[in-house]
Design a protein around this motif. Structure first.
Motif, PDB file in Angstrom:
ATOM      1  N   LEU A  96       0.858  -1.180   0.000  1.00  0.00           N
ATOM      2  CA  LEU A  96       0.000   0.000   0.000  1.00  0.00           C
ATOM      3  C   LEU A  96       0.889   1.222   0.000  1.00  0.00           C
ATOM      4  O   LEU A  96       1.889   1.272   0.706  1.00  0.00           O
ATOM      5  CB  LEU A  96      -0.852   0.052   1.275  1.00  0.00           C
ATOM      6  N   CYS A  97       0.528   2.228  -0.782  1.00  0.00           N
ATOM      7  CA  CYS A  97       1.290   3.463  -0.827  1.00  0.00           C
ATOM      8  C   CYS A  97       0.312   4.628  -0.783  1.00  0.00           C
ATOM      9  O   CYS A  97      -0.455   4.833  -1.717  1.00  0.00           O
ATOM     10  CB  CYS A  97       2.158   3.540  -2.079  1.00  0.00           C
ATOM     11  N   GLY A  98       0.329   5.371   0.322  1.00  0.00           N
ATOM     12  CA  GLY A  98      -0.468   6.582   0.443  1.00  0.00           C
ATOM     13  C   GLY A  98       0.394   7.773   0.054  1.00  0.00           C
ATOM     14  O   GLY A  98       1.560   7.840   0.436  1.00  0.00           O
ATOM     15  N   THR A  99      -0.149   8.688  -0.712  1.00  0.00           N
ATOM     16  CA  THR A  99       0.612   9.860  -1.150  1.00  0.00           C
ATOM     17  C   THR A  99      -0.185  11.136  -0.922  1.00  0.00           C
ATOM     18  O   THR A  99      -1.403  11.150  -1.056  1.00  0.00           O
ATOM     19  CB  THR A  99       0.979   9.785  -2.652  1.00  0.00           C
ATOM     20  N   TYR A 130       5.279  10.079   0.675  1.00  0.00           N
ATOM     21  CA  TYR A 130       4.885   8.698   0.395  1.00  0.00           C
ATOM     22  C   TYR A 130       4.920   7.921   1.708  1.00  0.00           C
ATOM     23  O   TYR A 130       5.896   7.983   2.434  1.00  0.00           O
ATOM     24  CB  TYR A 130       5.855   8.016  -0.564  1.00  0.00           C
ATOM     25  N   VAL A 131       3.861   7.175   1.981  1.00  0.00           N
ATOM     26  CA  VAL A 131       3.829   6.260   3.119  1.00  0.00           C
ATOM     27  C   VAL A 131       3.556   4.878   2.547  1.00  0.00           C
ATOM     28  O   VAL A 131       2.493   4.638   1.971  1.00  0.00           O
ATOM     29  CB  VAL A 131       2.741   6.655   4.144  1.00  0.00           C
ATOM     30  N   MET A 132       4.548   3.985   2.673  1.00  0.00           N
ATOM     31  CA  MET A 132       4.421   2.642   2.104  1.00  0.00           C
ATOM     32  C   MET A 132       4.460   1.596   3.205  1.00  0.00           C
ATOM     33  O   MET A 132       5.252   1.715   4.142  1.00  0.00           O
ATOM     34  CB  MET A 132       5.543   2.390   1.110  1.00  0.00           C
ATOM     35  N   MET A 133       3.606   0.605   3.067  1.00  0.00           N
ATOM     36  CA  MET A 133       3.596  -0.517   4.013  1.00  0.00           C
ATOM     37  C   MET A 133       2.990  -1.737   3.343  1.00  0.00           C
ATOM     38  O   MET A 133       2.248  -1.617   2.365  1.00  0.00           O
ATOM     39  CB  MET A 133       2.808  -0.160   5.273  1.00  0.00           C
ATOM     40  N   GLY A 134       3.322  -2.894   3.875  1.00  0.00           N
ATOM     41  CA  GLY A 134       2.712  -4.133   3.403  1.00  0.00           C
ATOM     42  C   GLY A 134       1.240  -4.173   3.780  1.00  0.00           C
ATOM     43  O   GLY A 134       0.812  -3.544   4.759  1.00  0.00           O
ATOM     44  N   ILE A 190       0.973  13.082   8.133  1.00  0.00           N
ATOM     45  CA  ILE A 190       2.411  13.353   8.073  1.00  0.00           C
ATOM     46  C   ILE A 190       2.673  14.608   7.252  1.00  0.00           C
ATOM     47  O   ILE A 190       3.459  15.474   7.649  1.00  0.00           O
ATOM     48  CB  ILE A 190       3.165  12.130   7.520  1.00  0.00           C
ATOM     49  N   ALA A 191       2.021  14.733   6.100  1.00  0.00           N
ATOM     50  CA  ALA A 191       2.193  15.926   5.262  1.00  0.00           C
ATOM     51  C   ALA A 191       1.699  17.178   5.998  1.00  0.00           C
ATOM     52  O   ALA A 191       2.335  18.234   5.925  1.00  0.00           O
ATOM     53  CB  ALA A 191       1.456  15.762   3.937  1.00  0.00           C
ATOM     54  N   GLY A 192       0.583  17.069   6.702  1.00  0.00           N
ATOM     55  CA  GLY A 192       0.057  18.198   7.454  1.00  0.00           C
ATOM     56  C   GLY A 192       0.995  18.625   8.566  1.00  0.00           C
ATOM     57  O   GLY A 192       1.201  19.826   8.801  1.00  0.00           O
ATOM     58  N   ASP A 193       1.597  17.647   9.238  1.00  0.00           N
ATOM     59  CA  ASP A 193       2.562  17.960  10.287  1.00  0.00           C
ATOM     60  C   ASP A 193       3.800  18.637   9.694  1.00  0.00           C
ATOM     61  O   ASP A 193       4.333  19.586  10.263  1.00  0.00           O
ATOM     62  CB  ASP A 193       2.943  16.687  11.031  1.00  0.00           C
ATOM     63  N   PHE A 194       4.242  18.158   8.538  1.00  0.00           N
ATOM     64  CA  PHE A 194       5.380  18.761   7.840  1.00  0.00           C
ATOM     65  C   PHE A 194       5.051  20.202   7.448  1.00  0.00           C
ATOM     66  O   PHE A 194       5.860  21.112   7.621  1.00  0.00           O
ATOM     67  CB  PHE A 194       5.720  17.917   6.607  1.00  0.00           C
ATOM     68  N   LYS A 195       3.829  20.406   6.960  1.00  0.00           N
ATOM     69  CA  LYS A 195       3.400  21.750   6.540  1.00  0.00           C
ATOM     70  C   LYS A 195       3.374  22.720   7.717  1.00  0.00           C
ATOM     71  O   LYS A 195       3.857  23.845   7.619  1.00  0.00           O
ATOM     72  CB  LYS A 195       2.019  21.678   5.891  1.00  0.00           C
TER      73      LYS A 195
END
Length: 109
Positions: free
Chosen positions: A11-14, A27-31, A66-71
């Protein structure tokens, strides 16, 4: 260039971010197994009974957080920044290529 060929579904969330001076993608990737376990903790129920829609919502929302925290953290003083809606990809083979990248942060757990 990042390439992975794995024997299980991935799975890859972007979530993309863009501003006048900085843009990129988280990108957040996990099985799928890990994703189902995480989604079962969040939504309840057994990992094998997590609907695909909940699984995809979980990984997309994780990328969004994660993107929101980075922002609001790293980018807050540097740039005005906008986030895209989360997208999710499911595949056993995935290739991601970054062009003209000046900064790259990789974290593996």
């Amino acid at each position: 260039r990042v390439e992975r060929s794995i024997p299980f579904p991935l799975l890859c969330g972007t979530v993309g971010f863009a501003g006048p001076h900085l843009s990129g993608v988280v990108y957040v990737m996990m099985g799928e197994g890990l994703g189902r376990r995480a989604a079962s903790v969040i939504f309840g129920g057994a990992p094998g009974q997590v609907p695909d829609a909940d699984l995809e919502d979980m990984v997309g929302e994780l990328a969004n957080m994660i993107a929101g925290d980075f922002k609001t953290g790293a980018l807050a003083e540097l740039d005005t920044c906008f986030l895209s809606l989360p997208s999710v990809v499911r595949s056993a083979e995935l290739s991601i290529e970054c062009r003209d990248s000046n900064v790259r942060l990789d974290t593996t757990y």
